[in-house]
Scaffold this motif. Sequence first.
Motif, mmCIF file in Angstrom:
data_model
loop_
_atom_site.group_PDB
_atom_site.id
_atom_site.type_symbol
_atom_site.label_atom_id
_atom_site.label_comp_id
_atom_site.label_asym_id
_atom_site.label_seq_id
_atom_site.Cartn_x
_atom_site.Cartn_y
_atom_site.Cartn_z
ATOM 1 N N PHE A 19 0.857 -1.280 -0.133
ATOM 2 C CA PHE A 19 0.060 0.019 -0.007
ATOM 3 C C PHE A 19 0.965 1.212 0.003
ATOM 4 O O PHE A 19 0.336 2.376 0.266
ATOM 5 N N ALA A 20 1.999 1.065 -0.603
ATOM 6 C CA ALA A 20 3.058 2.324 -0.474
ATOM 7 C C ALA A 20 2.588 3.567 -1.259
ATOM 8 O O ALA A 20 2.759 4.524 -0.628
ATOM 9 N N GLN A 21 1.677 3.447 -2.216
ATOM 10 C CA GLN A 21 1.296 4.766 -2.722
ATOM 11 C C GLN A 21 -0.100 5.186 -2.418
ATOM 12 O O GLN A 21 -0.489 6.127 -2.589
ATOM 13 N N CYS A 22 -0.731 4.315 -1.585
ATOM 14 C CA CYS A 22 -2.057 4.578 -1.090
ATOM 15 C C CYS A 22 -2.051 5.655 -0.020
ATOM 16 O O CYS A 22 -1.393 5.564 0.722
ATOM 17 N N GLY A 23 -2.955 6.780 -0.337
ATOM 18 C CA GLY A 23 -2.870 7.765 0.787
ATOM 19 C C GLY A 23 -2.028 8.609 0.439
ATOM 20 O O GLY A 23 -1.803 9.660 1.289
ATOM 21 N N LYS A 24 -1.231 8.676 -0.525
ATOM 22 C CA LYS A 24 -0.336 9.617 -0.825
ATOM 23 C C LYS A 24 -0.544 10.406 -2.003
ATOM 24 O O LYS A 24 -1.279 10.132 -2.740
ATOM 25 N N LYS A 25 -0.128 11.628 -2.244
ATOM 26 C CA LYS A 25 -0.323 12.575 -3.279
ATOM 27 C C LYS A 25 0.531 12.232 -4.378
ATOM 28 O O LYS A 25 1.808 11.897 -4.346
ATOM 29 N N PHE A 26 0.056 12.085 -5.698
ATOM 30 C CA PHE A 26 0.865 11.618 -6.839
ATOM 31 C C PHE A 26 0.191 12.478 -8.039
ATOM 32 O O PHE A 26 -0.921 12.987 -8.022
ATOM 33 N N THR A 27 1.183 12.507 -8.950
ATOM 34 C CA THR A 27 0.850 13.406 -10.367
ATOM 35 C C THR A 27 0.991 12.174 -11.338
ATOM 36 O O THR A 27 1.817 11.765 -11.580
ATOM 37 N N ILE A 28 0.241 12.429 -12.298
ATOM 38 C CA ILE A 28 0.126 11.582 -13.588
ATOM 39 C C ILE A 28 0.085 12.549 -14.674
ATOM 40 O O ILE A 28 -0.726 13.554 -14.790
ATOM 41 N N THR A 29 0.804 12.406 -15.516
ATOM 42 C CA THR A 29 1.178 13.345 -16.807
ATOM 43 C C THR A 29 0.708 12.175 -17.891
ATOM 44 O O THR A 29 1.311 11.150 -18.209
ATOM 45 N N THR A 30 -0.145 12.646 -19.009
ATOM 46 C CA THR A 30 -0.591 12.118 -20.024
ATOM 47 C C THR A 30 -0.485 12.917 -21.383
ATOM 48 O O THR A 30 -0.427 14.061 -21.327
ATOM 49 N N SER A 31 -0.406 12.402 -22.551
ATOM 50 C CA SER A 31 -0.329 13.119 -23.917
ATOM 51 C C SER A 31 -1.327 12.555 -24.755
ATOM 52 O O SER A 31 -1.464 13.198 -25.912
ATOM 53 N N LYS A 32 -1.988 11.649 -24.581
ATOM 54 C CA LYS A 32 -3.126 11.203 -25.617
ATOM 55 C C LYS A 32 -4.300 10.578 -24.651
ATOM 56 O O LYS A 32 -4.315 10.046 -23.687
ATOM 57 N N THR A 33 -5.417 11.101 -25.379
ATOM 58 C CA THR A 33 -6.889 10.692 -24.607
ATOM 59 C C THR A 33 -7.586 10.065 -25.584
ATOM 60 O O THR A 33 -7.622 10.528 -26.898
ATOM 61 N N GLU A 34 -8.212 8.957 -25.174
ATOM 62 C CA GLU A 34 -9.084 8.087 -26.007
ATOM 63 C C GLU A 34 -10.481 8.289 -25.280
ATOM 64 O O GLU A 34 -10.601 8.173 -24.168
ATOM 65 N N HIS A 35 -11.501 8.771 -25.968
ATOM 66 C CA HIS A 35 -12.937 8.518 -25.678
ATOM 67 C C HIS A 35 -13.612 7.559 -26.034
ATOM 68 O O HIS A 35 -13.363 6.801 -27.363
ATOM 69 N N LEU A 36 -14.327 6.665 -25.243
ATOM 70 C CA LEU A 36 -14.634 5.127 -25.568
ATOM 71 C C LEU A 36 -16.381 5.382 -25.162
ATOM 72 O O LEU A 36 -16.649 5.959 -24.593
ATOM 73 N N ASP A 37 -16.969 4.323 -26.131
ATOM 74 C CA ASP A 37 -18.300 4.321 -25.731
ATOM 75 C C ASP A 37 -18.496 3.528 -24.677
ATOM 76 O O ASP A 37 -17.894 2.846 -24.310
#
Length: 141
Positions: A19-37
């Motif tokens: 659970f090392a990352q649970c309850g911690k602040k984190f940042t996710i960076t992305t460059s592509k977005t997919e829209h799904l039905d």
Amino acid sequence: MKTIALILSLLVAGTTLSFAQCGKKFTITTSKTEHLDSNGNVTRTDDEKAVVVIGKADINISVNDDHKMSGTITADTCNWPIAYKEGKTIIKAVIADQNGDNKNVTITIMGKDGKVTLLFELEGEPDDRIRVAADKFEETV
């Protein structure tokens, strides 16, 4: 007795790591977005930079350094056997867009084979789910 103490210590250490990352602040960076039905089929793909910052109680999203949204986390579950690589977090939140409209959203963060993806599902909009793959996933302070 020493063996039992050693086993309990190892179990506690293993649980802490899972659970090392649970309850911690984190940042996710992305460059592509997919829209799904609603069936998971890709209906549109956009090349756009998004930064998602998730804290203990809040979430902030910026798309192309322009379109900004923020919200409050109302519930979450978290289980990452290998921090930032293998696991799953489900976040329920209320997010306000730039117009101040509040929307209920479920965000599923999934790590598999070292790749992390996010799936955004807005309540009442099953035919426009948004999936992004993390280019960068890091703990922040």
